[in-house]
Design an enzyme around this catalytic site. Structure first.
Site, short mmCIF file in Angstrom:
data_model
loop_
_atom_site.label_atom_id
_atom_site.label_comp_id
_atom_site.label_asym_id
_atom_site.label_seq_id
_atom_site.Cartn_x
_atom_site.Cartn_y
_atom_site.Cartn_z
N GLU A 1 0.87 -1.17 0.00
CA GLU A 1 0.00 0.00 0.00
C GLU A 1 0.91 1.22 0.00
O GLU A 1 1.79 1.33 0.86
CB GLU A 1 -0.88 -0.01 1.26
CG GLU A 1 -1.90 1.09 1.22
CD GLU A 1 -2.80 1.14 2.46
OE1 GLU A 1 -2.78 0.19 3.27
OE2 GLU A 1 -3.51 2.14 2.59
N ARG B 1 4.90 -12.67 9.93
CA ARG B 1 5.56 -11.37 9.69
C ARG B 1 6.98 -11.42 10.19
O ARG B 1 7.28 -12.12 11.16
CB ARG B 1 4.89 -10.27 10.51
CG ARG B 1 3.47 -10.01 10.26
CD ARG B 1 2.99 -8.91 11.21
NE ARG B 1 3.46 -7.61 10.79
CZ ARG B 1 2.91 -6.90 9.80
NH1 ARG B 1 1.88 -7.38 9.16
NH2 ARG B 1 3.37 -5.73 9.47
N LYS C 1 4.57 0.70 9.33
CA LYS C 1 4.65 2.00 8.66
C LYS C 1 4.00 3.09 9.50
O LYS C 1 4.48 4.22 9.54
CB LYS C 1 3.94 1.92 7.31
CG LYS C 1 4.79 1.36 6.21
CD LYS C 1 4.03 1.32 4.91
CE LYS C 1 3.11 0.12 4.86
NZ LYS C 1 2.44 -0.08 3.58
#
Ligand code: ATP
Ligand code: MG
Length: 562
Positions: free
Chosen positions: A40, A264, A274
């Site tokens: 994204e 992850r 982020k």
């Protein structure tokens, strides 16, 4: 120690094993094999993304498939083209090239048609409930939700309302489009999940064309299908979304992409989100997304990391099906291993103390040979100037030294690397009692490589010739956080910033030969660590960043565990 000892036949990760088996059985062909990396564009990529990139592109590379880069740009508010550009630069720097560059926003029209198709099948409806009402009707993991009063709207009414949603007739929050699945499903994601919400927002690519935007779950999987992605690899938190991912594929009868999950990448002493990294940037705790202390790809690149070391780290740290935290020392160790092979050895003095060699003729200089890299297969040398005045580190001299201090003391001797043994004769002070310089004598017959002095010294120290030295700023970086898990503290993660994460030495002395190197050259400043020139360094104001120290904490830990 070595990490790069993995050979072709050594254990593959579970996804590689699976794909190898699928290729063998003919379930997928090499030509079909297609993965994607779907960032994204709402921030810069971090080391977690780097692992995902290495995995997605790595698998395709290994088995002869391809990888798409797809920007998951369905959230107009937080996204920006600056991020798009940085993401592309980071992936290419890591050494990967995508087959196609796509944007989920390019699929808005197709996704809209998909939604219409589901409405027509009686599988989606427009809901007038507010976000609060929808949340209240959702139920809990142990109790069923309740049906929305709008759930049984007719197909015609839904089509009309959805068209009007698109046409901008409603305000934000007034209406949503939901999939009609099962409000009693034990999987909360199947309780009539939202497909579209109204957002009167400008999108960085589609401008003001749209005022309804698909939710992640109605964009991601569909984009996979549109592109014929065979293996959609994502992190474990999406495992619970998988039944919904498959439901849409089944009901829309579109290309059956399949989702696979892995844990992850987390790394100790840092944060990998982020959103949190953006806080550090916005609150000016760091100097931008590419601050050398940031765990972003651009940050570690500026710090002096090599792409090879990051790829090796991803490989060695591996991928897992279980949540885990990778040791920060492993990351540094992977870098050290690579830099040890490629870094040019030079000398720099970050905290200079002037040394005058009183028995060396004034005005005289000589050239000494210094090896550029003892690890290199082909030996190369450079000349370094030696003269009457040199700089050494302040820390390498003590006027009143405790026992066990083996560097320079009054009356004591050390060897200057690549040069001579010197003896400290006299300390010269300023009026305020601080040390101005020290006077030493050198032992002419002790020259490195042809030492006939017979003198044994306990220390070899680095130095720089004073008459030819250049001044530079040296930035010594350390971990950004001072606790292993900044995310897991009770209070704000920003309370755990390491106050010593950056120490600046503005008056460092470096060899004049430093001007001859390309600015991505990696250096080992003897005894000080590995360095790279900073991106803001100029010929007038040279700046060097320490990428990593020389001390291998990882090897130490491994030894302790044995
Ligand atoms: P963040 O929480 O930092 O914003 P994200 O998952 O929202 O991360 P995306 O841009 O959506 O970021 O992620 C792009 C791809 O990178 C996704 O496939 C995601 O699963 C993967 N990814 C993100 N963070 C990690 C991580 N820490 N380890 C491995 N893969 C990750
Ligand atoms: Mg995300």
């Amino acid at each position: 120690m070595s990490h790069s000892s993995k050979t072709e036949n050594e254990t593959q990760n579970f996804l590689e094993e699976l794909i190898e088996a699928e290729l063998k059985s003919g379930r997928v062909s090499k030509e079909q094999l297609l993965t994607r990396f779907p960032p994204e564009p709402n921030g810069y990529l971090h080391l977690g993304h780097a692992s995902s990139i290495c995995l997605n592109f790595g698998i395709a590379k290994k088995f002869g498939g391809r990888t798409n880069l797809r920007f998951d740009d369905t959230n107009p508010v937080t996204e920006d083209t600056e991020y798009v550009e940085s993401i592309k630069a980071d992936i290419q720097w890591l050494g990967f090239q995508w087959a196609n560059e796509f944007y989920a926003s390019d699929y808005f029209e197709t996704l809209y048609e998909y939604a219409v198709a589901l409405i027509k099948k009686g599988l989606a409806y427009v809901d007038d409930s507010t976000a609060e009402q929808i949340a209240a009707m959702k139920g809990t993991p142990t109790s069923a939700g309740t049906n929305s009063p709008y759930r049984n709207r007719s197909v015609e009414e839904n089509l009309d309302l959805f068209t009007r949603m698109r046409n901008g007739e409603f305000k934000e929050g007034e209406k949503t489009l939901r999939a009609k699945i099962d409000m009693a499903s034990p999987n909360m994601h199947l309780r009539d999940p939202l497909m579209y919400r109204i957002k009167h927002a400008h999108h960085h690519r589609t401008g003001d064309k749209w005022c309804i935007y698909p939710m992640y779950d109605f964009a991601h999987g569909q984009s996979d299908s549109i592109e014929n992605i065979t293996h959609s690899i994502c992190t474990l938190e999406f495992e619970v979304h998988k039944p919904l991912y498959n439901w849409f594929i089944e009901k829309l009868e579109i290309f059956p992409s399949r989702q696979f999950e892995f844990a992850r990448r987390n790394i100790s002493y840092t944060v990998m989100s982020k959103r949190k990294l953006l806080q550090l940037v916005n609150e000016k705790i760091v100097d931008g997304w590419d601050d050398p202390r940031m765990p972003t790809i651009s940050g570690v690149r500026r710090r002096g990391y090599t792409a090879e070391s990051i790829r090796n780290f991803a490989e060695v740290a591996g991928i897992s099906r279980r949540e885990n935290v990778t040791d920060y020392n492993l990351l540094e160790s992977c870098l050290r291993e690579h830099l040890n092979k490629i870094a040019t050895r030079t000398m720099a003095v970050i905290n200079p103390l002037k040394v005058v060699l009183t028995n060396y003729n004034e005005g005289q200089t000589e050239m000494l040979k210094a090896e550029n890299n003892p690890e290199a297969t082909e030996k190369t040398y450079r000349d370094i100037t030696f003269g009457r005045e040199i700089y050494i580190e302040k820390d390498d001299f003590m006027e009143h030294a405790p026992e066990g201090f083996f560097r320079l003391t009054p009356g004591g001797m050390v060897r200057l690397k690549h040069a001579y043994i010197i003896r400290c004769e006299n300390v010269v002070k300023n009026d305020d009692g601080t040390i101005r310089e020290i006077h030493c004598t050198y032992i002419p017959e002790s020259k490195s490589g042809q030492d006939k002095s017979g003198i044994k010294v306990k220390s070899v120290i680095h130095w720089v010739d004073a008459s030819t030295a250049l001044t530079a700023e040296v930035r010594m970086y350390d971990k950004l956080f001072n606790v292993e898990a900044p995310d897991a503290q009770e209070d704000d993660f920003k309370n755990y910033i390491n106050p010593d994460s950056l120490k600046i030495f503005p008056e460092a002395k470096i060899e004049p030969a430093m001007v001859t190197y390309a600015n991505n050259e990696r250096f080992q400043f003897l005894r000080l660590g590995y360095f790279v020139e900073d991106k803001y360094s100029t010929s007038k104001h040279r700046i060097y960043n320490r990428a990593v120290t020389l001390k291998d904490e990882w090897a130490k830990e491994q030894k302790k565990q044995k």
